[in-house]
Design a protein around this motif. Sequence first.
Motif, PDB file in Angstrom:
ATOM      1  N   TYR A  33      43.071  43.736  35.603  1.00  0.00           N
ATOM      2  CA  TYR A  33      42.817  43.342  36.977  1.00  0.00           C
ATOM      3  C   TYR A  33      43.815  44.003  37.923  1.00  0.00           C
ATOM      4  O   TYR A  33      44.967  44.244  37.561  1.00  0.00           O
ATOM      5  N   ALA A  62      44.665  44.111  42.421  1.00  0.00           N
ATOM      6  CA  ALA A  62      44.307  43.618  43.752  1.00  0.00           C
ATOM      7  C   ALA A  62      45.322  44.114  44.772  1.00  0.00           C
ATOM      8  O   ALA A  62      46.455  44.467  44.424  1.00  0.00           O
ATOM      9  N   VAL A  64      39.868  43.610  45.394  1.00  0.00           N
ATOM     10  CA  VAL A  64      40.117  43.419  43.962  1.00  0.00           C
ATOM     11  C   VAL A  64      39.339  44.448  43.153  1.00  0.00           C
ATOM     12  O   VAL A  64      38.330  45.001  43.619  1.00  0.00           O
ATOM     13  N   VAL A  90      37.150  42.394  38.790  1.00  0.00           N
ATOM     14  CA  VAL A  90      36.502  41.090  38.955  1.00  0.00           C
ATOM     15  C   VAL A  90      35.092  41.332  39.472  1.00  0.00           C
ATOM     16  O   VAL A  90      34.908  42.043  40.462  1.00  0.00           O
ATOM     17  N   ALA A  98      31.361  40.698  41.209  1.00  0.00           N
ATOM     18  CA  ALA A  98      30.985  40.075  42.475  1.00  0.00           C
ATOM     19  C   ALA A  98      30.699  38.588  42.287  1.00  0.00           C
ATOM     20  O   ALA A  98      31.041  37.754  43.142  1.00  0.00           O
ATOM     21  N   GLN A 137      32.034  36.604  39.932  1.00  0.00           N
ATOM     22  CA  GLN A 137      33.316  35.916  39.742  1.00  0.00           C
ATOM     23  C   GLN A 137      34.044  35.733  41.074  1.00  0.00           C
ATOM     24  O   GLN A 137      34.593  34.674  41.360  1.00  0.00           O
ATOM     25  N   TRP A 138      34.041  36.809  41.880  1.00  0.00           N
ATOM     26  CA  TRP A 138      34.764  36.761  43.150  1.00  0.00           C
ATOM     27  C   TRP A 138      34.178  35.690  44.059  1.00  0.00           C
ATOM     28  O   TRP A 138      34.907  34.955  44.730  1.00  0.00           O
ATOM     29  N   LYS A 139      32.857  35.579  44.063  1.00  0.00           N
ATOM     30  CA  LYS A 139      32.207  34.559  44.892  1.00  0.00           C
ATOM     31  C   LYS A 139      32.563  33.160  44.399  1.00  0.00           C
ATOM     32  O   LYS A 139      32.792  32.243  45.189  1.00  0.00           O
ATOM     33  N   ILE A 148      35.301  32.256  42.848  1.00  0.00           N
ATOM     34  CA  ILE A 148      36.718  31.956  43.046  1.00  0.00           C
ATOM     35  C   ILE A 148      36.945  31.217  44.355  1.00  0.00           C
ATOM     36  O   ILE A 148      37.764  30.304  44.448  1.00  0.00           O
ATOM     37  N   HIS A 170      38.991  31.362  38.531  1.00  0.00           N
ATOM     38  CA  HIS A 170      39.849  32.550  38.508  1.00  0.00           C
ATOM     39  C   HIS A 170      40.022  33.046  37.076  1.00  0.00           C
ATOM     40  O   HIS A 170      40.215  32.250  36.153  1.00  0.00           O
TER      41      HIS A 170
END
Length: 384
Positions: free
Chosen positions: A44, A46, A61, A64, A66, A68-70, A72, A110
Motif C-alpha cells: 500500500y 498513499a 492511495v 486499495v 475502489a 475498499q476505498w469507498k 473505508i 481499512h
Amino acid sequence: MTNGAGAGIPAVSTAILAMSRHLEVRDVLKTIVASARELLDAEYAALGVPDDHGGFAQFVVDGVSAEQWKAIGPLPRQHGILAAMLHNATPERLADVREDPRFGGWPAAHPDMSDFLGLPVADGDEILGALFLANKRCPTIPSRGDGCRFTEEDERLLGILAQHAAIALTNARLYERSRELTIAGERARLAHELHDAVAQKLFSLRLTAQAATALVDRDPARAKDELHQVAALAAEAADELRAAVVELRPAGLDEDGLVATLRSQTQVLDRAHSARVTFAAHCVRALPAAQEEAMLRVAQEALHNALRHSGAGHVEVTLTRNGQGALLRIADDGCGFDPGTVRRAGRHLGLVSMRDRAGGVGGKLTVESEPGKGTAVEMEVPGG
C-alpha cells in the motif's frame, strides 16, 4: 519484482521521469504514489496533501481497490503519525505501526497494515504533503517475518523520491495557477469584447428606434423598415450575448471529457447563431488533460472567428483519432482571407495565440484560407 535496495538509483530515475511527464496536480499525485509503491515493493502507498482545517485537501492511495476505498469512509484527519510527519517534517519507519503509541486505529474496512515507512514531501520549509507506504512485500519469504521490513536503504531511496516529488508537485501547482490566470485573462478579454460588441448594437438599436418613432406619423412605410432593422439589431445583440455566455462558461473537461464538451458547446452555438454549426467525433481516445484543454481553447477561438467575422453559413467541427493523438479541424464556408495579408496588417484573428497553445502541448497548428473559399484550422496533438 522486488525493488528497494536491489533496484537503487535506476529505479528512482525511472520514477522521477514518470512524475515529470504530468502537469496536472492530481496526475502528479497519482504518479508519485504509484512510483513509490513500485520502487519499494509495498502493498500500500498513499499521499496526503493537508488543508488548513486539520484534514486533507487531497488524499491519493495505491493498492486499495475502489470498493475498499469507498467502504473505508471519510478521509483521515491530521492526527497521530500523519500529523507528526506534517508538523515535524521527520521520517517515520516503524516495524509495526499498530504498536506505536500515536496509532489511533483504522476504520473497520481499512486493510490490515503493519510495517510502515513515511516521509514528508517538503519544498524548503513548506510541507506539501505526507507520503507513506505499508507492508513491505518479500516474495522470497513464504510468510511475513522479521526480515520483511522497510530498511534504511528503503528510507534513503524514498527520501530521494520525496525530494523530486516536491519539485514535480510545485511545478504542477505553478502550471495550474498559470492556467487559472490565463483563463481569467481570457474572460476579461471576452467581457471587454462583449461590452464593446453589445454596446455598439444597443446604441444602433436606440438610434433606429428613435428614427422609427419620428417617422411613424409622416412616413409609415419608412417607419416599418426602421422597425424591421430594430428587430434585426436586437437579434444580433442576443446572438452576441449567447455566444459570450458559452465562452465564459467554465468548460466541463474534467467531468465530461473533450468530445462531450465540444459537442455541447457546438450545439449551443448552433442555436445561438444563424450559421449551422455541426460536430462529429471519430474513434477519439482520452488525451492528457493539458492537450484537451489546448484543443478546446483553439476550437473556441476558431469558432469565434468563423461565427463573427467570416459570414459563414456552415461551420463544421471534427475531432478524429490520429495515431496515439488526435486531429481537430474547424472548417467554414465563409469569406476566407489571405493569411499573409492578415499577418502584415497585424490582425492575427487569434492565430498567434492558437499556434502558441498547440506548440505548448507538443502539437501543431495549420491554417488554410483563401478569399472567397472559406477557412480551415487544424490542430494535431501527439497524445500520451
